[in-house]
Design a protein around this motif. Structure first.
Motif, PDB file in Angstrom:
ATOM      1  N   LEU A 179      -9.506  -4.757  -6.912  1.00 52.57           N
ATOM      2  CA  LEU A 179      -9.236  -3.499  -6.205  1.00 52.57           C
ATOM      3  C   LEU A 179      -8.952  -2.380  -7.202  1.00 52.57           C
ATOM      4  N   GLN A 185     -10.956   1.138  -7.607  1.00 52.16           N
ATOM      5  CA  GLN A 185     -10.180   2.292  -7.105  1.00 52.16           C
ATOM      6  C   GLN A 185     -10.583   3.556  -7.878  1.00 52.16           C
ATOM      7  N   GLU A 186     -10.775   4.623  -7.124  1.00 46.97           N
ATOM      8  CA  GLU A 186     -11.185   5.845  -7.823  1.00 46.97           C
ATOM      9  C   GLU A 186     -10.038   6.446  -8.599  1.00 46.97           C
ATOM     10  N   ALA A 218      -2.441   6.573  -2.713  1.00 49.46           N
ATOM     11  CA  ALA A 218      -3.770   6.081  -2.324  1.00 49.46           C
ATOM     12  C   ALA A 218      -3.884   4.596  -2.588  1.00 49.46           C
ATOM     13  N   PHE A 219      -3.305   4.169  -3.715  1.00 51.71           N
ATOM     14  CA  PHE A 219      -3.393   2.751  -4.086  1.00 51.71           C
ATOM     15  C   PHE A 219      -2.626   1.871  -3.105  1.00 51.71           C
ATOM     16  N   LYS A 244      -2.010   2.534  -0.133  1.00 49.09           N
ATOM     17  CA  LYS A 244      -2.738   2.467   1.132  1.00 49.09           C
ATOM     18  C   LYS A 244      -3.830   1.407   1.071  1.00 49.09           C
ATOM     19  N   SER A 245      -4.611   1.453  -0.047  1.00 42.42           N
ATOM     20  CA  SER A 245      -5.680   0.469  -0.190  1.00 42.42           C
ATOM     21  C   SER A 245      -5.105  -0.945  -0.215  1.00 42.42           C
ATOM     22  N   LEU A 246      -3.979  -1.081  -0.957  1.00 35.59           N
ATOM     23  CA  LEU A 246      -3.358  -2.404  -1.077  1.00 35.59           C
ATOM     24  C   LEU A 246      -2.905  -2.915   0.276  1.00 35.59           C
ATOM     25  N   ASN A 299      -3.966  -2.027   3.071  1.00 34.22           N
ATOM     26  CA  ASN A 299      -5.144  -2.391   3.871  1.00 34.22           C
ATOM     27  C   ASN A 299      -5.636  -3.778   3.495  1.00 34.22           C
ATOM     28  N   LEU A 300      -5.598  -4.011   2.214  1.00 35.59           N
ATOM     29  CA  LEU A 300      -6.138  -5.291   1.725  1.00 35.59           C
ATOM     30  C   LEU A 300      -5.255  -6.491   2.098  1.00 35.59           C
TER      31      LEU A 300
END
Lengths: 224, 460
Positions: B58, B62-63, B70-71, B73-75, B77-78
């Motif tokens: 991830l 990640q951009e 943002a991270f 959030k992605s985490l 989600n994951l």
């Protein structure tokens, strides 16, 4: 010869006393160990007949005390015939050991044997009437006639001659002549004596070897 | 072992079974528990490693990885909301850019597998790795899992295991008690039966059918011993009766004879004859008494004493000398074969041989020969007397060594001897650790004894 009997069994003591007096002994009787010991110490006896089971003081103790003082001959009388008892009796210094019941003739023989001990050297020729036995040459003659005997017959005759006039029981003969020292078949002795007699007496008028019924045999010159 | 010294078989067996069950189940439980706890830990680490790989991936895609919001959030989600899972991302200086406050002051930045305690008391197990992407140079990723879940599982498992063990031990104990009780009940039955055996009931025997093999052996041996005891008992009773009988006859003649003689005045010669006859009777009584005393001693286990090296042939010679005149008058010859030297009581051996020869002479017809055979081997010396003459019947043969046994059972005509001769031979043989044997056929008889060569030890 003086004999002291230490025996608590009255009947037996009386019989022994009577028998010994009749055989020309001077006899005293003590009925228990303490009196017996006293008599043995004070009197001068040739032989003490000592019972083992005595009231007051037992036979072994009496024997020990007698031995401390005097070299009197002692013959123990007992009903116990275990080997240990015999050994104990002989070890404590008794001259002989007689197990009850014994025959009076046997007792008499033992007394004579004990008295003979230490006596003078025996002659090499034994004689009775016209019978003569030469121990050294192993020759027997009667009325100058030679008699041939087997080895055992010779021993038998020697024994009878040595104790001439004395009744010898079959048991004593079996033991002394044949080394059969146990009670057994005495028929063999009767036959042996009969054979000896056939050689010794049958050819002659005067008989020497006599049977005493119920007791044994005796070699003696009897008036016809 | 103290355990094995418990005096009761029943208690001992139950105890041993119980201890074995306890130790066995403890060991099994321990091994199971160890294996499971290893598996649980392994599972935790495997799960954490999977998350680490995911998050690394991830971070790589990640951009703006440094953008915490943002991270996260992605985490989120994951991973979803996992209360047992903790994730930290630490910058090269060690400060947290993602995650809850991390106790760096106590543990530093972990690398590899680690375990630590959180400030709130939770215990975590996890992995620390470096994330090396262009965006995040030298950042650290820490993923850890709460061990509570595994602990709970292990705890529950442990409790169940313990319960199973206890139930197992209890079951084994109860079962063992039942089985042992059942197995040993036959001993109780035997005891009851044995208790019934008394002097009046000597014929009672222990059961040997429908009984365990181990006990059957005991029962059989015990019964065998009882047989012998009963035999000895019967024989003793018979012997006592025989003794009384044997004594009664001569006593009767003594008493009657004496009374009759004393009833009237008698001549000295008559008195003399009676006393002589009494004396003969008494002497035979004396012989009988001393022989019976000898037999009684041999029966109580007396062994021969005063042992000397005895030459059997010369003992035979002495005995034959004794019977020489008898043999001659009966016209019987004796042939002796063999010789042996043995440690023995010479007097007793002589007596035994004498008794055998005495019997043989009486039985042998005129002109015949008695043969005496001495045979010796490593263990024993055999002495055998064989004579011609009327044989002994098959049924009498085993009984000739019994006391007062006479082949013709009439007592009216008193035979020579008192019927103890062969019993004495047998007693003497036994006193020398030996025994007797007898054979007979048409017109011949062979009777003998053997003695042991071993030094005899007093058996009491």
């Amino acid at each position: 010869m003086r004999i002291l009997i230490i025996e608590d069994e009255r009947k037996l003591a009386d019989y022994l006393c009577k028998g010994l007096i009749e055989n020309n002994f001077v006899v005293d009787v003590a009925r228990d160990g303490v009196n017996g010991l006293h008599a043995a110490r004070e009197g001068s006896y040739d032989i003490v007949l000592l019972d083992v089971m005595l009231p007051g003081m037992d036979g072994y103790a009496v024997l020990k005390h007698i031995r401390r003082d005097k070299p009197t001959h002692v013959i123990m009388l007992t009903a116990r015939d275990q080997v240990e008892d015999r050994v104990k009796g002989l070890e404590s210094g008794a001259d002989d050991y007689l197990v009850k019941p014994f025959a009076f003739s046997e007792l008499l023989a033992r007394i004579h044997a004990v008295l003979r001990r230490g006596s003078a050297q025996e002659p090499t020729v034994l004689e009775l009437g016209d019978l003569s036995l030469d121990l050294a040459r192993r020759k027997v003659t009667r009325a100058s006639e030679r008699i041939d005997l087997t080895a055992k017959e010779f021993t038998l005759l020697t024994l009878l001659l040595r104790r001439q006039g004395e009744v010898i029981s079959r048991t004593v003969l079996a033991e002394k002549v044949w080394e059969m020292n146990f009670d057994g078949d005495t028929n063999a002795i009767e036959v042996a004596v009969r054979r000896l007699r056939s050689k010794l007496d049958d050819p002659f008028d005067t008989k020497l070897l006599h049977t005493v019924r119920g007791m044994g045999y005796v070699l003696e010159l009897r008036d016809a | 072992m103290r355990l094995l010294s418990v005096p009761s078989i029943r208690q001992r067996l139950i105890l041993v079974f119980g201890v074995i069950a306890l130790v066995g189940s403890c060991l099994a439980g321990l091994v199971l528990f160890k294996v499971l706890s290893y598996e649980v830990r392994h599972q935790e680490v495997t799960e954490v490693r999977g998350k680490v790989e995911l998050i690394t991936h991830l971070a790589a895609i990640q951009e703006h990885p440094t953008d915490a919001g943002a991270f996260r959030k992605s985490l989120t989600n994951l991973l979803g909301e996992h209360e047992y899972l903790e994730v930290w991302i630490l910058d090269p200086q060690g400060s947290v850019i993602y995650g809850k406050p991390f106790p760096t002051e106590r543990y530093g930045v972990p690398t590899g597998r680690f375990t630590f305690n959180m400030a709130d008391g939770r215990r975590l197990r996890g992995l620390g790795t470096k994330i090396s992407s262009d965006e995040l140079p030298n950042y650290s990723l820490v993923v850890a899992m709460d061990t509570e879940r595994g602990d709970k599982l292990l705890y529950a498992f442990g409790v169940i295991l313990l319960a199973v063990c206890l139930v197992w031990v209890a079951f084994v104990s109860v079962f063992a008690t039942w089985a042992v009780r059942r197995s040993l009940s036959s001993i109780d039955r035997l005891s009851d039966q044995a208790a019934r055996i008394g002097p009046r009931d000597v014929s009672v025997r222990l059961p040997t059918e429908n009984i365990d093999i181990e006990l059957r052996k005991l029962s059989t041996a015990f019964n065998y011993a009882l047989d012998r005891v009963q035999d000895a008992y019967r024989r003793l009773e018979g012997f006592n009766a025989d003794v009384a009988h044997e004594l009664r006859t001569p006593l009767a003649s003594l008493i009657n004879g004496s009374e009759v003689i004393l009833g009237k005045p008698r001549s000295a010669e008559e008195l003399r004859t009676t006393i002589i006859s009494n004396l003969e009777e008494l002497e035979s009584l004396q012989l009988m008494v001393s022989d019976m005393l000898f037999l009684a001693r041999a029966d109580t286990g007396a062994v021969a004493a005063e042992l000397t090296l005895t030459c059997i042939r010369s003992e035979v010679g002495i005995v034959l000398d004794y019977y020489e005149a008898v043999l001659e008058s009966a016209d019987v010859r004796v042939n002796v074969v063999g010789d042996a030297g043995v440690l023995a009581n010479a007097r007793l051996i002589r007596q035994a041989i004498s008794n055998l020869v005495s019997n043989a002479v009486k039985a042998t017809p005129q002109g015949e020969t008695i043969s005496i055979e001495i045979h010796s081997d490593l263990e024993s010396v055999h002495i055998k007397v064989r004579n011609r003459g009327p044989g002994i019947s098959e049924e009498d043969l085993p009984r000739i060594f019994e006391r007062f046994f006479r082949a013709d059972s009439s007592r009216t005509q008193r035979p020579q001897g008192h019927g103890l001769g062969l019993s004495i031979v047998s007693a003497i043989a036994r006193m020398h650790g030996g025994g007797t044997f007898a054979r007979s056929g048409d017109g011949w008889t062979e009777i003998g004894f053997y003695i042991g060569r071993k030094v005899i030890v007093n058996a009491g």
